[in-house]
Design a protein around this motif. Sequence first.
Motif, mmCIF file in Angstrom:
data_model
loop_
_atom_site.group_PDB
_atom_site.id
_atom_site.type_symbol
_atom_site.label_atom_id
_atom_site.label_comp_id
_atom_site.label_asym_id
_atom_site.label_seq_id
_atom_site.Cartn_x
_atom_site.Cartn_y
_atom_site.Cartn_z
ATOM 1 N N ILE A 6 0.847 -1.209 0.000
ATOM 2 C CA ILE A 6 0.000 0.000 0.000
ATOM 3 C C ILE A 6 0.873 1.246 0.000
ATOM 4 O O ILE A 6 0.651 2.186 -0.781
ATOM 5 C CB ILE A 6 -0.944 -0.006 1.218
ATOM 6 N N ASN A 7 1.891 1.270 0.873
ATOM 7 C CA ASN A 7 2.807 2.419 0.912
ATOM 8 C C ASN A 7 3.519 2.613 -0.426
ATOM 9 O O ASN A 7 3.671 3.747 -0.897
ATOM 10 C CB ASN A 7 3.839 2.235 2.028
ATOM 11 N N PHE A 8 3.953 1.520 -1.024
ATOM 12 C CA PHE A 8 4.682 1.580 -2.299
ATOM 13 C C PHE A 8 3.791 2.124 -3.414
ATOM 14 O O PHE A 8 4.191 3.017 -4.169
ATOM 15 C CB PHE A 8 5.199 0.183 -2.661
ATOM 16 N N VAL A 9 2.586 1.596 -3.498
ATOM 17 C CA VAL A 9 1.661 2.030 -4.552
ATOM 18 C C VAL A 9 1.296 3.503 -4.386
ATOM 19 O O VAL A 9 1.265 4.266 -5.356
ATOM 20 C CB VAL A 9 0.392 1.149 -4.550
ATOM 21 N N VAL A 10 1.024 3.895 -3.160
ATOM 22 C CA VAL A 10 0.686 5.302 -2.907
ATOM 23 C C VAL A 10 1.842 6.207 -3.319
ATOM 24 O O VAL A 10 1.639 7.263 -3.943
ATOM 25 C CB VAL A 10 0.342 5.519 -1.422
ATOM 26 N N GLY A 11 3.069 5.801 -2.990
ATOM 27 C CA GLY A 11 4.237 6.593 -3.371
ATOM 28 C C GLY A 11 4.375 6.718 -4.879
ATOM 29 O O GLY A 11 4.718 7.787 -5.395
#
Length: 495
Positions: free
Chosen positions: A248-253
């Motif tokens: 989730i953090n990676f995709v949001v970034g």
Amino acid sequence: MNGLTAWMEKHILPVAAKIGAQKHLVALRDAFIGTMPATMAGAVAVMINAIIRDLPTQFIDGYDGNTIPVIREIIGVNGYVWNGTLAVAGIIFAFSWGFNLARAYKVNDLAGGIVAIAAFLQGVQFSVGATVNVPKGTLTQDALDALAAGDGTGSVIGSSTVTDAVTGQVSEFDTITNNAWGWLKLDHLNANGYFTIMIMGAIAVIIYAKLMQKNITIKLPDSVPPAVSNAFAAILPAAIGLYVVAIINFVVGKVTNGQLLIDLIQEYIAKPFLGVSQGFGILVVVQLMIQVLWFFGIHGTNVMSPVLESVWGVAQLKNVNIFQNGYNGKTGVDAVLDAVKDGEAYNWVRGSFDVYTMFGGSGGTIVLLIAIFLFSKRADYLTVAKLSVGPGIFNINEPVMFGMPIVLNAIFFIPFIVAPIVTTLIGYVATVSGFVAPVSQQVVWVVPPILMSFLATMDWKAPIVTLICMVVAFFIWLPFVLAANKMDPSLGEEN
């Protein structure tokens, strides 16, 4: 009135009971309670500094506690306490949230706390980014080389020019851009992280708990010690939960061109919630729910604790931190007032409820006891009041709630609901108008009312407002105490 009570008992009480028993809300309430040893220690440190460092400046010109022996050292020690508590309150809350949520699912709670911390920390800022223009020649080449080398993370040294629009003069600068990695951003680790922790910590811990319940674990022989076996059993569920949060953090970034999820949650979830919390209407709704729950014998403050602490509690911690650290070059109350103007601090916080509405406990019941002592002719009420006044001074009102009783007592329903709403209005107007400073200290709820209002605000006018609230509440309660004199204590009917 009896008909209204019966209707509420039939339609509202079951819903309230279900909300009060909802395991996620119970876990969230217990998570906030679990942080109290640390947050209250930090609050005491800030309060002591406020008394010896900031308060005297309001009365003594030129006072500076940082230059006075002993006081200077006490301030320094309190600073260390703050560093380990309120400055990193987010980390403390993350563990407490994960621990209590895992316990609610009846799985390894220690692992749940660790999973929540790991889920939170993976999304905070780990680098320091800053660009500074220094006039050419200000720093020697050796200094620039040292900055570029740094600790292995280094800075980028460039150059730039600026042309004065009036004179046309060209000035040259050395441009130093620091992208050092390995520095955690403190604003992500304090109360600013609470909303992110509640969301991302819940995702990771619930995945972990569900997989544990389905027995998707690494199994070891029975001969292995339980501590080792439990730790290994948690590895696979914890890893899956943390990987989900990482994705989730990676995709949001990627989608937001490098923005961190914690900053987005702060901007688009936390700030709107905190902004709405400052409206009088929402205060009325929350206060009404607390009182109605209490009227049916359900601890309204505890049931509403997830809302009170996650919204107004976060606002209070922001005020406390600004009081401690200063704002716009100002310290103490002045810093908080400046921050309120800029939307960085808040007029109404968790402690505001305690200061202006909960003197003696929910409903402002200390004034009910005073009214009974002065005007009640009922022996049963006087007996209960004598037993309740001691705890009431310290805002403990269970004796009067269940002994009088106020619970399911139709004659006291109206003042019990109306008095806190009216006193909320008085405290709200006094604070928003600037007559009193906002609550900027976290004071334990058992501190007696008038003293609490001073310690919570560091403003001598706050006890006056609290006293006005108590007088108004007294006259709201009084007609119903007089009416109760006409009721037969055994039959509940007029004589």
